[in-house]
Design an enzyme around this catalytic site. Sequence first.
Site, PDB file in Angstrom:
ATOM      1  N   ASP A 155      -5.501   1.304   7.516  1.00  0.00           N
ATOM      2  CA  ASP A 155      -4.632   2.004   8.494  1.00  0.00           C
ATOM      3  C   ASP A 155      -4.311   3.407   7.952  1.00  0.00           C
ATOM      4  OD1 ASP A 155      -1.703   0.099   7.366  1.00  0.00           O
ATOM      5  OD2 ASP A 155      -2.883   1.703   6.424  1.00  0.00           O
TER       6      ASP A 155
ATOM      7  N   GLU B 217      -3.244  -1.130  -3.080  1.00  0.00           N
ATOM      8  CA  GLU B 217      -1.849  -0.702  -2.886  1.00  0.00           C
ATOM      9  C   GLU B 217      -0.972  -1.930  -2.717  1.00  0.00           C
ATOM     10  OE1 GLU B 217      -2.999   0.599   1.549  1.00  0.00           O
ATOM     11  OE2 GLU B 217      -0.869   0.791   1.125  1.00  0.00           O
TER      12      GLU B 217
END
Length: 688
Positions: A548, A473
């Site tokens: 996360d 990402e």
Amino acid sequence: MASNGDLFGGGPARKPGGAKSAPPAAPKPKAAAKSTRGTPGEEDYNADSIEVLEGLEPVRRRPGLYIGGTDETALHHLFAEVLDNAMDEAVAGHATWIDVSLEPGDWLTVTDNGRGIPVDPHPKFPKKSALEVIMTTLHAGGKFDSGAYQTSGGLHGVGVSVVNALATRLEVEVARGQQLYFQAFERGKPVGKLENRGKVANRRGTRVRFHPDAQIFGPDAHFSPARLFRMARSKAYLFGGVEIRWRCDPSLVKADGPIPAEAVFRFPGGLRDYLATDVEGKDTVAETSFSGKVEKPGGHGSVEWAVTWLADEDGFVHSYCNTIPTPDGGTHEAGLRLALLRALKDHAERVGQSRRFSSVSTDDVMSGCAALISIFVREPEFQGQNKSRLMSSEATRLVEGVVRDAFDHWLADSPTQAAKLIDFAVERAEERLRRKAEKDVARKTPGRKLRLPGKLADCSSNSPSETELFIVEGDSAGGSAKQARDRATQAVLPLRGKILNVASATRDKLAGNQQIGDLLLALGVSGGAAYKEADLRYGKIIIMTDADVDGAHIASLLITFFWRQTPRLIETGRLYLALPPLYKLTQGAKTAYARDDRHKAELMKSFFTGKGKVEVSRFKGLGEMLPAQLKETTMDRRKRILLRVSVAEEDRQATADSVERLMGNKPEARFAFIQERAQFASAETLDI
Ligand code: 28F
């Protein structure tokens, strides 16, 4: 500690001889009040130039914030800090030699014959000398505002007070104004007042002797004589106006080892000599290296460089700013690359080779290039936790201007060597284009023209049995992954932001979505019924998102995409999740990485012994990890752990239902699902 031995031998510092363009002497600071004593160069300073910020308690509590950790590299950073301060005195033209001495038991002494750290009382702390303020307060050496230094590496780091805080004991001797002063500290705290040890004739300078604190670095942390030797030698190459003397207790080095017990480093040839040492015995494209040194007038910096091209191996670029190594490069290296390419291009045009040279890129010129570059600028800006990359934008212009002009002349003066370099760069460009064409052809199956998404960093191998695609990402994670990967078998596809939720998207939204299109293109397959496993371009598809909640969300969107669009890819066990670490744990020289809080707790119990503080730092994201860390913890096949995404045959329906409820377009079903399970949710994981 002798007080009348030959501690600061040699007369007052002479301006560095031989170094034809030593940086300009420090200008007289405007604000400095006149002090009555001292030889030239000493009166131009007084204590109120020192900006006092804060005490040293925070340093011992979190040393990692000041020296990047508590491992062996951090330990040697203590030496770098002290050596840099001595180097600043030499570069400013006030010291001509620096002495480095390693004694048994990890006692390290650095001595210079500069002006000596000021000892007059500090105006804001009348009971403390300037020396004591500098040794016991953070950032107490505001070198630029006092005008005492034109360029400084010493403040690139955190200052000698950090060394003081992390040393069981540190002793300072200052010979200044024909007087010898002494003060000792323990873990940053003075163990006595500043002592005047009497008159010393024709001696001057500063001596710092210290012993690192095992409570911080662990009982097994020791100075490496080889590392200290290389650090000291490197400094002497970077500034030809100083002689660095190395001494190490014979018991610490092997009699026939690579590191001698004594050595003197003085390299008036500077980087030209340094490069010659680095490339000794290697074949080079041109007979002589391209080197030089230019001092811009009016204190606008100086540039020194030495460049050659290796005939049959990759090169390197080692860069420095104010004698500080910048291993992660930066603006000065950018200027060097620009200068070399543009001067070669200009020369190619002059000799009628511009058409051949037109496809040559910076990478072609730099591949095989072995270069050293060292610049001096005022108030440089460094980036990164270890301040290992130069960000000062003026450095690009400074270097490009100086080096391009000099290279123009070098090429014009050596047409034969210039022709060899042109040919070399053109061959590298042609080889690069050939490799690219082969790769494209290999990927095009008959009858199907394969267009790859532009942001895909593809691998060179095209056999799915060994290749893998990392989906990451964001561009910063993508950048780290591209540097960390094995270019032969690992490809990287950076996605920008959240991917479309295919479970709740309409068909035409799906068809028009760029990210989805790129993903299928990169995989070489079509979604839905047209999917053919034989078309897959990679054997493994690895989702590598941040450790996360956001990363977990993106991973679930991707799994939903594969589940809906290419379920066979999951059923045949080709879809994986990478497990990047969330924490880095260090205790002295020991380092470990934890995936999550539970893993961290396990490591604290099993991996780390009771002794010494364990430093815990949390990674904010893959993009914040060094490529070497990302490789070691998450991408290297020999060390990483991958989670395979799989669905047992009997769970197919249940899985389809869960995906629909969690990801489908009925938010009330999602809400109910979460409510039913809310009591299981914890800060660490949410089992879905
Ligand atoms: C063994 C390590 O640290 N040498 C040093 C000096 C000299 C001066 C100085 C140092 C704080 C704000 C100026 C003396 N006289 N070797 C060393 N030598 N620090 S550290 O001044 C620190 C002040 O700027 C010095 C006149 N100007 C500077």
